[in-house]
Design a protein around this motif. Structure first.
Motif, PDB file in Angstrom:
ATOM      1  N   GLY A 224      34.655  56.007 148.990  1.00 44.36           N
ATOM      2  CA  GLY A 224      33.830  55.450 150.054  1.00 44.36           C
ATOM      3  C   GLY A 224      34.613  55.076 151.284  1.00 44.36           C
ATOM      4  O   GLY A 224      34.091  54.417 152.188  1.00 44.36           O
ATOM      5  N   LYS A 225      35.892  55.511 151.361  1.00 40.10           N
ATOM      6  CA  LYS A 225      36.759  55.095 152.466  1.00 40.10           C
ATOM      7  C   LYS A 225      37.515  56.248 153.115  1.00 40.10           C
ATOM      8  O   LYS A 225      37.733  56.256 154.326  1.00 40.10           O
ATOM      9  N   THR A 226      37.956  57.209 152.329  1.00 42.67           N
ATOM     10  CA  THR A 226      38.802  58.290 152.840  1.00 42.67           C
ATOM     11  C   THR A 226      38.045  59.611 152.770  1.00 42.67           C
ATOM     12  O   THR A 226      37.856  60.165 151.680  1.00 42.67           O
ATOM     13  N   PRO A 227      37.564  60.133 153.891  1.00 42.71           N
ATOM     14  CA  PRO A 227      36.721  61.334 153.868  1.00 42.71           C
ATOM     15  C   PRO A 227      37.480  62.582 153.457  1.00 42.71           C
ATOM     16  O   PRO A 227      38.697  62.686 153.610  1.00 42.71           O
ATOM     17  N   LEU A 228      36.736  63.549 152.933  1.00 39.47           N
ATOM     18  CA  LEU A 228      37.274  64.861 152.605  1.00 39.47           C
ATOM     19  C   LEU A 228      37.246  65.747 153.840  1.00 39.47           C
ATOM     20  O   LEU A 228      36.359  65.634 154.684  1.00 39.47           O
ATOM     21  N   LYS A 229      38.191  66.654 153.933  1.00 33.83           N
ATOM     22  CA  LYS A 229      38.180  67.636 155.011  1.00 33.83           C
ATOM     23  C   LYS A 229      37.650  68.957 154.477  1.00 33.83           C
ATOM     24  O   LYS A 229      38.109  69.457 153.455  1.00 33.83           O
ATOM     25  N   LEU A 230      36.692  69.533 155.203  1.00 39.01           N
ATOM     26  CA  LEU A 230      36.142  70.826 154.834  1.00 39.01           C
ATOM     27  C   LEU A 230      36.879  71.937 155.551  1.00 39.01           C
ATOM     28  O   LEU A 230      37.724  71.688 156.420  1.00 39.01           O
ATOM     29  N   ALA A 231      36.535  73.180 155.200  1.00 38.23           N
ATOM     30  CA  ALA A 231      37.279  74.332 155.706  1.00 38.23           C
ATOM     31  C   ALA A 231      37.244  74.451 157.228  1.00 38.23           C
ATOM     32  O   ALA A 231      38.188  74.957 157.835  1.00 38.23           O
ATOM     33  N   ASP A 232      36.155  73.976 157.848  1.00 36.50           N
ATOM     34  CA  ASP A 232      36.048  74.101 159.302  1.00 36.50           C
ATOM     35  C   ASP A 232      36.662  72.910 160.042  1.00 36.50           C
ATOM     36  O   ASP A 232      36.570  72.820 161.261  1.00 36.50           O
ATOM     37  N   GLY A 233      37.286  71.999 159.295  1.00 33.93           N
ATOM     38  CA  GLY A 233      37.911  70.838 159.900  1.00 33.93           C
ATOM     39  C   GLY A 233      37.027  69.611 159.943  1.00 33.93           C
ATOM     40  O   GLY A 233      37.502  68.513 160.256  1.00 33.93           O
ATOM     41  N   SER A 234      35.739  69.753 159.647  1.00 29.54           N
ATOM     42  CA  SER A 234      34.859  68.588 159.623  1.00 29.54           C
ATOM     43  C   SER A 234      35.146  67.739 158.396  1.00 29.54           C
ATOM     44  O   SER A 234      35.819  68.178 157.456  1.00 29.54           O
ATOM     45  N   GLU A 235      34.634  66.517 158.405  1.00 24.36           N
ATOM     46  CA  GLU A 235      34.905  65.582 157.319  1.00 24.36           C
ATOM     47  C   GLU A 235      33.620  65.144 156.644  1.00 24.36           C
ATOM     48  O   GLU A 235      32.549  65.138 157.261  1.00 24.36           O
ATOM     49  N   ARG A 236      33.754  64.787 155.391  1.00 24.30           N
ATOM     50  CA  ARG A 236      32.617  64.284 154.621  1.00 24.30           C
ATOM     51  C   ARG A 236      33.047  63.084 153.800  1.00 24.30           C
ATOM     52  O   ARG A 236      33.957  63.173 152.981  1.00 24.30           O
ATOM     53  N   MET A 237      32.360  61.967 154.038  1.00 25.81           N
ATOM     54  CA  MET A 237      32.442  60.847 153.118  1.00 25.81           C
ATOM     55  C   MET A 237      31.359  61.026 152.051  1.00 25.81           C
ATOM     56  O   MET A 237      31.585  60.864 150.862  1.00 25.81           O
ATOM     57  N   PHE A 238      30.160  61.376 152.545  1.00 24.99           N
ATOM     58  CA  PHE A 238      29.031  61.740 151.705  1.00 24.99           C
ATOM     59  C   PHE A 238      28.329  62.925 152.364  1.00 24.99           C
ATOM     60  O   PHE A 238      28.764  63.401 153.406  1.00 24.99           O
ATOM     61  N   LEU A 239      27.258  63.405 151.773  1.00 20.36           N
ATOM     62  CA  LEU A 239      26.608  64.628 152.243  1.00 20.36           C
ATOM     63  C   LEU A 239      25.854  64.405 153.550  1.00 20.36           C
ATOM     64  O   LEU A 239      25.261  63.348 153.772  1.00 20.36           O
ATOM     65  N   GLU A 240      25.850  65.438 154.383  1.00 21.80           N
ATOM     66  CA  GLU A 240      25.092  65.426 155.624  1.00 21.80           C
ATOM     67  C   GLU A 240      23.927  66.395 155.512  1.00 21.80           C
ATOM     68  O   GLU A 240      23.940  67.326 154.692  1.00 21.80           O
ATOM     69  N   ASP A 241      22.905  66.205 156.345  1.00 21.30           N
ATOM     70  CA  ASP A 241      21.782  67.131 156.366  1.00 21.30           C
ATOM     71  C   ASP A 241      22.291  68.536 156.672  1.00 21.30           C
ATOM     72  O   ASP A 241      23.141  68.728 157.549  1.00 21.30           O
ATOM     73  N   GLY A 242      21.769  69.509 155.964  1.00 24.22           N
ATOM     74  CA  GLY A 242      22.200  70.888 156.152  1.00 24.22           C
ATOM     75  C   GLY A 242      23.288  71.326 155.192  1.00 24.22           C
ATOM     76  O   GLY A 242      23.561  72.527 155.064  1.00 24.22           O
ATOM     77  N   ASP A 243      23.931  70.378 154.514  1.00 30.34           N
ATOM     78  CA  ASP A 243      24.963  70.742 153.534  1.00 30.34           C
ATOM     79  C   ASP A 243      24.329  71.414 152.314  1.00 30.34           C
ATOM     80  O   ASP A 243      23.277  70.992 151.821  1.00 30.34           O
ATOM     81  N   THR A 244      24.985  72.458 151.835  1.00 33.97           N
ATOM     82  CA  THR A 244      24.587  73.121 150.600  1.00 33.97           C
ATOM     83  C   THR A 244      25.667  72.891 149.554  1.00 33.97           C
ATOM     84  O   THR A 244      26.852  73.130 149.813  1.00 33.97           O
ATOM     85  N   VAL A 245      25.265  72.410 148.395  1.00 31.92           N
ATOM     86  CA  VAL A 245      26.191  72.144 147.295  1.00 31.92           C
ATOM     87  C   VAL A 245      25.966  73.189 146.208  1.00 31.92           C
ATOM     88  O   VAL A 245      24.827  73.478 145.830  1.00 31.92           O
ATOM     89  N   ILE A 246      27.053  73.779 145.725  1.00 33.05           N
ATOM     90  CA  ILE A 246      26.980  74.762 144.644  1.00 33.05           C
ATOM     91  C   ILE A 246      27.888  74.318 143.502  1.00 33.05           C
ATOM     92  O   ILE A 246      29.087  74.101 143.705  1.00 33.05           O
ATOM     93  N   LEU A 247      27.311  74.176 142.326  1.00 34.46           N
ATOM     94  CA  LEU A 247      28.081  73.924 141.106  1.00 34.46           C
ATOM     95  C   LEU A 247      28.212  75.240 140.349  1.00 34.46           C
ATOM     96  O   LEU A 247      27.267  76.031 140.297  1.00 34.46           O
ATOM     97  N   ARG A 248      29.385  75.461 139.755  1.00 39.21           N
ATOM     98  CA  ARG A 248      29.604  76.668 138.960  1.00 39.21           C
ATOM     99  C   ARG A 248      30.302  76.293 137.650  1.00 39.21           C
ATOM    100  O   ARG A 248      31.112  75.364 137.614  1.00 39.21           O
ATOM    101  N   GLY A 249      30.005  77.051 136.619  1.00 34.86           N
ATOM    102  CA  GLY A 249      30.665  76.868 135.336  1.00 34.86           C
ATOM    103  C   GLY A 249      30.683  78.176 134.572  1.00 34.86           C
ATOM    104  O   GLY A 249      29.648  78.824 134.420  1.00 34.86           O
ATOM    105  N   MET A 250      31.870  78.578 134.115  1.00 33.72           N
ATOM    106  CA  MET A 250      31.986  79.867 133.445  1.00 33.72           C
ATOM    107  C   MET A 250      33.180  79.847 132.507  1.00 33.72           C
ATOM    108  O   MET A 250      34.296  79.533 132.918  1.00 33.72           O
TER     109      MET A 250
END
Length: 427
Positions: free
Chosen positions: A378-404
């Motif tokens: 809740g304090k240190t945001p993640l950096k995404l591939a385009d340089g933007s940051e996420r603490m939590f999800l923003e509108d328009g974000d797509t989340v994909i889970l995978r398991g194999m």
């Protein structure tokens, strides 16, 4: 296993898998299996004599003309096993029954449909949905945030599978978009008095989970023993238990999650049978804890988890994907049979189609956590591939889970578990 049907080596739906689901390529919903890049319409297959060489299913062919898998699941694990093995035989390069499908161009044209042309649906009619909290590392990480490391786990945690009852009506199939929830949040936790405001969720999170569908029910008042519990499980799916952390923080005392969880839960539409996962059995977390469990929760075998690599990917509005986490299904303290045994120990009657979530599956290393709350604190945001940051999800974000699980040409996977966040509904 080699197949006469061309199956990409990286497909999660190899001949070693044969997962079951519900599809529609026209107006009606019907049972199907996924194999490679195709779905086999089991209604069309059955009505054209596809199961003519499997005596055990002859009196039950009507289950393949149902809009859910409940009727098929209720037939029990021995029947599921025979149907799966028979379909594997039908698709093998050296099939014993080439006349059924391999050399039957007309039936191939009728029953084999490209996955790109079908719509997937929630595979079973879900009467009840229970979400467990069996991810030890997740429970510890979240506990540290709120109570510190010394009191991270509650005293009961290593004695029973903790759970809450979720909302079955809002379980949706992969690909279904969800609106950002809104409700009461405490904008200033330090204020006195503590007064909530009405607001869209500002701390929208994900939870990487597996979930099990119940096949055969138990009678009210009759617990399912730990030895019999696995035979009451139809199969597993991947699950994203979306969480509104700020709504949850205000509402969960004293009775636990409610609106923070009931707005949507996404699952993969293909159910991977327990038998398909058998080759990937592995020891779960803290086997030493088994000796301290009460007898009704003690499993005889140590390999009560599965070696299934898992990952979480976020794609922002610009379309650039970022894998933010890689975990493994071994990171669970309790197994699904233990969850079934505990759920029914009071005499609670599970029903065909009930869904049991595992809880968030997190590892111990960086970038192995199954939720944003753990990764960012809740304090240190993640950096995404385009340089933007996420603490939590923003509108328009797509989340994909995978398991194999498995290897090239023999993967046993769930397919993608996809959800996109839409803006909140205007009130």
């Amino acid at each position: 296993m080699a197949s006469w049907l061309q199956i990409p080596k990286n497909s999660p739906f190899s001949l070693a898998n044969i997962p079951f689901g519900i599809i529609s390529a026209s107006a009606s919903r019907v049972p199907a299996i996924a194999i490679g890049e195709y779905a086999l319409n089991l209604n069309a297959f059955a009505s054209s004599g596809g199961f003519s060489q499997l005596p055990a299913i002859q009196q039950h062919l009507g289950v393949f003309n149902e809009p859910t898998l409940n009727a098929f699941a209720a037939l029990g694990r021995p029947v599921h096993r025979q149907v799966r093995e028979y379909l594997q035989n039908v698709f093998r390069a050296d099939t014993q029954f080439p006349q059924i499908l391999k050399d039957n161009a007309d039936l191939q044209k009728t029953a084999l449909v490209p996955l790109s042309k079908v719509e997937n649906h929630v595979p079973m009619q879900i009467g009840d949905y229970t979400d467990f909290y069996a991810g030890l590392n997740h429970a510890y990480n979240v506990g540290v945030l709120f109570r510190g490391p010394e009191n991270a786990l509650q005293p009961n945690y290593k004695h029973l599978p903790v759970a809450y009852h979720g909302r079955a009506s809002s379980v949706v199939a992969s690909g279904t978009p969800l609106h950002r929830p809104q409700g009461q949040i405490l904008a200033n936790p330090a204020a006195n008095p503590k007064l909530p405001i009405f607001s869209p969720c500002k701390r929208l999170d994900i939870e990487l989970e597996l979930a099990a569908f119940i096949s055969t029910p138990n009678d009210l008042g009759k617990p399912v023993s730990i030895e019999e519990a696995e035979d009451h499980i139809f199969g597993l799916v991947l699950m994203n238990d979306w969480s509104a952390r700020d709504i949850q923080a205000w509402e969960y005392v004293p009775l636990g999650p409610f609106n923070a969880k009931n707005f949507g839960t996404t699952i993969t539409p293909w159910v991977v049978l327990i038998d398909a996962l058998e080759p990937f059995r592995a020891a779960g977390l803290e086997p030493g804890n088994r000796d301290s469990l009460l007898p009704y929760l003690r499993e005889k075998r140590a390999e009560n988890a599965y070696e299934i690599p898992l990952e979480v990917e976020i794609t922002n509005k610009g379309g650039q994907p970022t894998v933010i986490s890689k975990s493994n299904a071994r990171n669970l303290l309790y197994s699904f049979p233990q969850m079934v045994a505990h759920h029914t120990i009071t005499g609670c009657n599970l029903r065909t189609g009930d869904l049991l979530g595992s809880g968030t599956i997190s590892g111990t290393e960086p970038n192995t956590q199954g939720s944003l709350l753990e990764q960012t604190n809740g304090k240190t945001p993640l950096k995404l591939a385009d340089g933007s940051e996420r603490m939590f999800l923003e509108d328009g974000d797509t989340v994909i889970l995978r398991g194999m699980a498995g290897s090239d040409g023999n993967y046993v996977g769930f397919g993608d578990c996809i959800g996109t966040i839409l803006p909140p509904v205007a009130l």
